[in-house]
Motif scaffolding. Structure first.
Motif, PDB file in Angstrom:
ATOM      1  N   PRO B  53      12.320  17.114   2.607  1.00 16.62           N
ATOM      2  CA  PRO B  53      11.561  17.935   3.558  1.00 16.62           C
ATOM      3  C   PRO B  53      12.153  17.837   4.964  1.00 16.62           C
ATOM      4  N   THR B  54      12.093  18.938   5.700  1.00 19.41           N
ATOM      5  CA  THR B  54      12.526  18.924   7.090  1.00 19.41           C
ATOM      6  C   THR B  54      11.529  18.122   7.922  1.00 19.41           C
ATOM      7  N   SER B  55      10.236  18.298   7.591  1.00 17.09           N
ATOM      8  CA  SER B  55       9.221  17.473   8.231  1.00 17.09           C
ATOM      9  C   SER B  55       7.998  17.407   7.334  1.00 17.09           C
ATOM     10  N   GLY B  56       7.077  16.521   7.666  1.00 13.79           N
ATOM     11  CA  GLY B  56       5.879  16.381   6.858  1.00 13.79           C
ATOM     12  C   GLY B  56       5.845  15.044   6.143  1.00 13.79           C
ATOM     13  N   LYS B  57       4.735  14.800   5.449  1.00 15.59           N
ATOM     14  CA  LYS B  57       4.577  13.526   4.752  1.00 15.59           C
ATOM     15  C   LYS B  57       4.374  13.761   3.268  1.00 15.59           C
ATOM     16  N   LEU B  58       4.784  12.789   2.494  1.00 11.52           N
ATOM     17  CA  LEU B  58       4.758  12.955   1.051  1.00 11.52           C
ATOM     18  C   LEU B  58       4.456  11.616   0.388  1.00 11.52           C
ATOM     19  N   TYR B  59       3.360  11.570  -0.361  1.00 11.06           N
ATOM     20  CA  TYR B  59       2.984  10.341  -1.057  1.00 11.06           C
ATOM     21  C   TYR B  59       2.848  10.616  -2.539  1.00 11.06           C
ATOM     22  N   VAL B  60       3.492   9.794  -3.359  1.00 12.67           N
ATOM     23  CA  VAL B  60       3.256   9.849  -4.790  1.00 12.67           C
ATOM     24  C   VAL B  60       2.733   8.479  -5.173  1.00 12.67           C
ATOM     25  N   ASN B  61       1.550   8.455  -5.768  1.00 12.35           N
ATOM     26  CA  ASN B  61       0.930   7.186  -6.138  1.00 12.35           C
ATOM     27  C   ASN B  61       0.781   6.266  -4.926  1.00 12.35           C
ATOM     28  N   GLU B  62       0.418   6.862  -3.805  1.00 14.38           N
ATOM     29  CA  GLU B  62       0.194   6.119  -2.557  1.00 14.38           C
ATOM     30  C   GLU B  62       1.477   5.526  -1.969  1.00 14.38           C
ATOM     31  N   ILE B  63       2.626   5.896  -2.520  1.00 14.16           N
ATOM     32  CA  ILE B  63       3.879   5.401  -1.946  1.00 14.16           C
ATOM     33  C   ILE B  63       4.519   6.503  -1.104  1.00 14.16           C
ATOM     34  N   ASP B  64       4.868   6.137   0.106  1.00 12.39           N
ATOM     35  CA  ASP B  64       5.493   7.097   1.009  1.00 12.39           C
ATOM     36  C   ASP B  64       6.970   7.245   0.630  1.00 12.39           C
ATOM     37  N   LEU B  65       7.285   8.296  -0.124  1.00 10.82           N
ATOM     38  CA  LEU B  65       8.643   8.436  -0.652  1.00 10.82           C
ATOM     39  C   LEU B  65       9.684   8.568   0.450  1.00 10.82           C
ATOM     40  N   LEU B  66       9.281   9.174   1.561  1.00 13.74           N
ATOM     41  CA  LEU B  66      10.251   9.401   2.634  1.00 13.74           C
ATOM     42  C   LEU B  66      10.634   8.116   3.341  1.00 13.74           C
ATOM     43  N   GLY B  67       9.838   7.055   3.136  1.00 18.04           N
ATOM     44  CA  GLY B  67      10.139   5.797   3.798  1.00 18.04           C
ATOM     45  C   GLY B  67      10.956   4.854   2.932  1.00 18.04           C
ATOM     46  N   LEU B  68      11.424   5.322   1.774  1.00 19.33           N
ATOM     47  CA  LEU B  68      12.114   4.424   0.850  1.00 19.33           C
ATOM     48  C   LEU B  68      13.619   4.410   1.075  1.00 19.33           C
ATOM     49  N   SER B  69      14.241   3.276   0.726  1.00 18.46           N
ATOM     50  CA  SER B  69      15.707   3.213   0.731  1.00 18.46           C
ATOM     51  C   SER B  69      16.198   3.969  -0.498  1.00 18.46           C
ATOM     52  N   PRO B  70      17.488   4.376  -0.518  1.00 13.02           N
ATOM     53  CA  PRO B  70      18.000   5.112  -1.682  1.00 13.02           C
ATOM     54  C   PRO B  70      17.730   4.378  -2.989  1.00 13.02           C
ATOM     55  N   LYS B  71      17.870   3.062  -2.955  1.00 14.10           N
ATOM     56  CA  LYS B  71      17.672   2.294  -4.179  1.00 14.10           C
ATOM     57  C   LYS B  71      16.206   2.324  -4.625  1.00 14.10           C
ATOM     58  N   GLU B  72      15.306   2.134  -3.649  1.00 12.64           N
ATOM     59  CA  GLU B  72      13.877   2.166  -3.978  1.00 12.64           C
ATOM     60  C   GLU B  72      13.475   3.547  -4.474  1.00 12.64           C
ATOM     61  N   LEU B  73      14.084   4.578  -3.883  1.00 13.85           N
ATOM     62  CA  LEU B  73      13.781   5.940  -4.296  1.00 13.85           C
ATOM     63  C   LEU B  73      14.177   6.150  -5.752  1.00 13.85           C
ATOM     64  N   ARG B  74      15.370   5.644  -6.124  1.00 17.44           N
ATOM     65  CA  ARG B  74      15.808   5.800  -7.515  1.00 17.44           C
ATOM     66  C   ARG B  74      14.828   5.142  -8.470  1.00 17.44           C
ATOM     67  N   LEU B  75      14.278   3.992  -8.077  1.00 24.69           N
ATOM     68  CA  LEU B  75      13.300   3.316  -8.930  1.00 24.69           C
ATOM     69  C   LEU B  75      12.016   4.137  -9.048  1.00 24.69           C
ATOM     70  N   GLN B  76      11.590   4.721  -7.915  1.00 25.59           N
ATOM     71  CA  GLN B  76      10.370   5.535  -7.941  1.00 25.59           C
ATOM     72  C   GLN B  76      10.568   6.785  -8.781  1.00 25.59           C
ATOM     73  N   ARG B  77      11.768   7.356  -8.711  1.00 22.68           N
ATOM     74  CA  ARG B  77      12.031   8.589  -9.460  1.00 22.68           C
ATOM     75  C   ARG B  77      11.870   8.383 -10.965  1.00 22.68           C
ATOM     76  N   ARG B  78      12.103   7.159 -11.412  1.00 24.40           N
ATOM     77  CA  ARG B  78      11.931   6.904 -12.842  1.00 24.40           C
ATOM     78  C   ARG B  78      10.482   7.096 -13.272  1.00 24.40           C
ATOM     79  N   LYS B  79       9.576   7.029 -12.300  1.00 19.52           N
ATOM     80  CA  LYS B  79       8.166   7.215 -12.642  1.00 19.52           C
ATOM     81  C   LYS B  79       7.739   8.672 -12.521  1.00 19.52           C
ATOM     82  N   ILE B  80       8.702   9.524 -12.176  1.00 17.63           N
ATOM     83  CA  ILE B  80       8.411  10.955 -12.059  1.00 17.63           C
ATOM     84  C   ILE B  80       9.358  11.706 -12.997  1.00 17.63           C
ATOM     85  N   GLY B  81       8.836  12.144 -14.124  1.00 20.48           N
ATOM     86  CA  GLY B  81       9.678  12.901 -15.064  1.00 20.48           C
ATOM     87  C   GLY B  81       9.787  14.340 -14.616  1.00 20.48           C
ATOM     88  N   MET B  82      10.831  15.018 -15.100  1.00 21.28           N
ATOM     89  CA  MET B  82      10.959  16.427 -14.720  1.00 21.28           C
ATOM     90  C   MET B  82      11.556  17.221 -15.872  1.00 21.28           C
TER      91      MET B  82
END
Lengths: 217, 333
Positions: B53-82
């Motif tokens: 996102p250019t701006s705004g906030k985004l929470y999945v399961n109460e986790i602020d995805l925009l505040g994650l490091s690349p590594k943490e993001l990859r771990l969170q993505r495993r909990k989001i299927g597509m």
């Protein structure tokens, strides 16, 4: 008509095969690496990557634009520096590699570009790292193009070795030129040509076979 | 489960998503409907940050995805299927290896992978094709493999990007049923985008209508049918309520049936199951002539639409009776 000296012929054949396969082996890895570099740098927005992409791209274009025979001559000082001599099959390797890598890198990049963007997106969505995307997605998906690319490169390379042979690298090209042409022994030229054709056919057939085998699309 | 707060995505020249705020509850199937170019594809891709996102906030399961490091993001993505419109399977890997892919990436042990993949292939009904390559499968089978792959890491959320748009109606139904089963069985929150009302009304609990990067309407699927607020929503509803074949417009109906009064009845839920018309005839001194109509089941209940001609003496009482039962009555004059 004098008899063919088969010992000479097979010696020359061995030299040609040595130059061809050594160069193919090294080109495969260097070209793949360079192809990946081109591919990745073209996908990024950052300035650094744009510069890298521009430079690599231009170097490749320049090297590909220079006729091979001239490339050999231009590379003489470089060859002397790293091989110690400019004669013999090993001395031909630097020029052959420099001649083949840019060509193959382009083919690799084309192959990588054809990998479905959606598949890469899906891998990202499942949490793959960039390294995993390269090793588990990009290379396996582009494998048919990577194999057919090295086949094409290898066939072109056989021609290059003959050219290099004419100016001192040895091999079948050397034999055909020095013995066959200079001394007027057409027999030698014909047999050398036949050998080269057989090599090219075997490379092409093997390459096609493997490409077909790995292509499940 | 998923919360977007004033999310904006601008590309160099276009504004794809223009300030979207929405909350998706745990275990719900949430639909986002819109025409192509409405920004829904970008929106769903922001939920797992395939688009940033250019701006705004985004929470999945109460986790602020925009505040994650690349590594943490990859771990969170495993909990989001597509899953995707064009399936996006690896063409040079077998069905088995495609489903195993997210597990291999997560460095799961080999014997566990084997069991999990076998289980997943059974669940989606393609276990007989385990050693086939995607090119040997039908569209529906490919999407089943896509679903199995998306479920491999036991995600809490499943994002569906136009997943039935490349499929025929029969296969679409099967895939939607499979998604419904998965939602009920595992309680996975599903976010689905589509341009087809038929898909949304089939499985979604709530729906958002998107246009020009904004959500212009949101609510239960059934309320979208009974009271669409915007023109776009009305058009989407029409995709379903349009009576196929020789349908007469309101004005033409009046010309063709000049006697008595013509009414358009709209009703939901319980009323669909009641013997509405016959009780009307018994209670009042009137005749009811059904001209055209349709009953549409949605996941929050059924929606009925009837055009009827009423003739006789107790017309106004009959209409009052209908209204009292919660039926929307519209006179056509």
């Amino acid at each position: 008509m004098t008899k063919l000296d088969w010992k000479f012929m097979f010696e020359a054949l061995k030299e040609t095969l040595y130059m061809t396969f050594m160069t193919t082996f090294i080109t495969f890895f260097l070209g793949l690496g360079l192809g990946l570099l081109l591919y990745f740098s073209s996908k990024r927005e950052e300035r650094v990557f744009k510069v890298i992409n521009f430079l690599t791209s231009q170097i490749i274009n320049i090297l590909r634009a220079i006729p091979f025979i001239i490339l050999i001559i231009l590379l003489i000082p470089f060859t002397r520096l790293i091989v110690g001599t400019i004669l013999g099959p090993t001395a031909a390797l630097p020029a052959l590699i420099v001649g083949c890598v840019p060509f193959y890198a382009r083919l690799v990049m084309i192959g990588l570009n054809e990998v479905d963007k959606g598949v890469i997106e899906a891998s990202k969505a499942f949490g793959a790292t960039n390294f995993q995307i390269i090793t588990r997605v990009l290379i396996p998906e582009a494998l048919p193009a990577i194999i057919s690319g090295i086949t094409v490169t290898c066939v072109t390379l056989v021609g290059y070795t003959a050219l290099a042979g004419a100016i001192g690298a040895g091999g079948l090209g050397h034999l055909a030129y020095m013995e066959g042409f200079q001394r007027g022994r057409n027999q030698v030229t014909l047999v050398a040509t036949l050998f080269l054709l057989v090599i090219v056919f075997i490379i092409q057939l093997t390459g096609d076979y493997i490409t077909k085998k790995v292509d499940k699309r | 489960m998923i919360r977007l707060e004033n999310v904006v995505k601008h590309y160099r020249t276009t504004e794809a998503v223009n300030g979207v705020t929405l909350t998706i509850n745990k275990g719900e199937i949430y639909g986002i409907i819109g025409y192509s170019g409405a920004g829904k594809s970008t929106l769903i891709r922001m939920i797992n940050l395939l688009e940033k996102p250019t701006s705004g906030k985004l929470y999945v399961n109460e986790i602020d995805l925009l505040g994650l490091s690349p590594k943490e993001l990859r771990l969170q993505r495993r909990k989001i299927g597509m899953i995707f419109q064009h399936f996006n399977l690896l063409s040079n890997k077998t069905v088995f290896d495609n489903v195993a892919f997210p597990l291999k990436i997560a460095k799961v042990k080999k014997d566990i992978i084997h069991n999990r993949v076998t289980e997943l292939l059974n669940l989606v009904g393609v276990s007989s094709k385990a050693n086939h390559y995607p090119s040997e499968l039908s569209g529906g089978e490919k999407q089943r493999v896509g679903i199995a792959r998306a479920l491999a890491n036991n995600p809490e959320v499943l994002l569906c990007d136009e997943v039935t748009s490349a499929l025929d109606p029969e296969t679409t139904k099967q895939i939607l049923n499979l998604l419904k089963t998965i939602n009920e069985k595992f309680g996975i929150t599903i976010v689905l985008i589509s341009h087809e009302m038929a898909v949304v009304k089939e499985i979604c609990h709530r729906v958002a209508v998107m246009e020009k990067g904004k959500i212009i309407e949101e609510g239960l699927v059934i309320s979208l049918f009974t009271s669409p607020q915007t023109k776009t929503a009305q058009n989407f509803v029409k995709q379903i309520t349009d009576l196929n074949g020789d349908v007469l417009e309101d004005e033409k109906l009046k010309v063709k049936y000049p006697e008595g009064i013509l009414v358009k009845l709209q009703y939901i839920n319980d009323n669909v199951e009641k013997p509405l018309i016959s009780s009307l005839v018994k209670m009042f001194d009137i005749d009811v002539n059904i001209l055209q109509g349709k009953i549409i089941p949605t996941s929050n209940g059924s929606y009925g639409l009837l055009y009827v001609q009423l003739t006789g003496n107790d017309l106004s009482q009959a209409i009052k009776h209908l209204e009292k039962q919660g039926i929307e009555v519209k006179r056509i004059d």
